[in-house]
Motif scaffolding. Structure first.
Motif: not given
Length: 298
Positions: A105-108, A111-116, A133-145
């Motif tokens: 389980v992780y909590l993200a 942070d601006a244009s990233s999900l950390v 500290g793992t980052k994923t860019p906040f760009v479609a289709p990710f970040g739908r939630d």
């Protein structure tokens, strides 16, 4: 506010002096923008001035409380902000969800244009280990939630950041966002493309910027993959390979700032997907309640 120590709570386990310190901090924290006199604090808590002065002098020395030297008034101190980060505040909720689901389980946090990723708990043996500290860019289709509850304009900007989407992708994303709002959680399918693209996007998001390569990669994934799982695809007996299930964490003014995710990396049927989603949503709601109680101090 009058300090009343409950014998049932304090007998054999709590310390009345400690209870008085907590009462002082709760009184100041209930109105952190206000300054209180020693008399107001002592009278409000039903303690002597000498006791109140001793407590406040110690708290001031550690900057848990500030003292205005001219007005001799006390207020909430700056050191408190450093004591309660989300990674610490929500550890119990994350550990409970990990134990209940047998997943990592992780909590993200956005942070601006990233999900950390700011905290993790548990382990999924079939999944790659995700660390803080793992980052994923906040760009479609990710970040739908994060965007499902946004304005149509914000949703459009998020989607079109990867370029003009095809009519099929636009239709799919619209249906997915509508379904996300209805059920309260996001489902990420587990595919070879997902594993490759997700790893690549994490590597590309190191500097927090969404560049042309990141956008093109995300668009290729969105065009070639089936995004999320819709009700018609959850027929009885059908199973799906699921990477993760995520739910948004909202502030008191209904803004999504964080999310909680369980990552089963397993094949689940409709009932299991729904059950996992409900558990994740319950944890997100509990974290949201705590976040709104103590404030966002990340």
């Amino acid at each position: 506010m009058t300090l009343n120590l409950d014998p049932a709570k304090t007998a054999g386990q709590a310390s009345p002096p400690t209870e008085r310190v907590i009462a002082v901090m709760e009184m100041l924290g209930a109105d952190p923008g206000r300054q209180f006199t020693l008399a107001e604090i002592s009278r409000g808590l039903g303690i002597s001035r000498a006791t109140g002065h001793a407590i406040l002098a110690t708290l001031v020395a550690h900057e848990w409380v500030t003292r205005d030297p001219q007005l001799a008034r006390y207020a909430w101190g700056p050191a408190i902000a450093g004591l309660a980060k989300p990674a610490d505040l929500f550890r119990d909720e994350l550990a409970e969800l990990a134990a209940a689901t047998g997943t990592q389980v992780y909590l993200a946090r956005r942070d601006a244009s990233s999900l950390v990723i700011i905290d993790v708990a548990g382990e999924t043996l079939t999944a790659p280990r995700i660390g803080r500290g793992t980052k994923t860019p906040f760009v479609a289709p990710f970040g739908r939630d994060y965007v499902a509850w946004s304005t149509p304009e914000a949703q459009q900007a998020w989607l079109e950041a990867i370029g003009q989407p095809s009519p099929a992708l636009r239709k799919r994303i619209s249906a997915v966002l509508t379904e996300t709002r209805r059920r309260g959680f996001v489902v990420e399918r587990l595919t070879r493309e997902y594993l490759r693209v997700y790893s690549a996007l994490q590597a590309l998001s190191g500097d927090g910027e969404v560049d042309a390569i990141t956008a093109q990669l995300a668009r290729a994934f969105a065009d070639l993959s089936v995004i999320d799982v819709l009700p018609g695809e959850l027929s009885a007996g059908a199973t799906h390979s699921i990477a993760s299930v995520s739910a948004p964490i909202t502030t008191a003014d209904a803004v999504v700032t964080m999310s909680v995710t369980a990552a089963p990396f397993a094949t689940l049927d409709a009932s299991a997907i729904s059950g996992l989603g409900q558990r994740v949503c319950a944890t997100a709601a509990a974290i949201g309640d705590r976040l709104n109680r103590y404030g966002d101090q990340a």
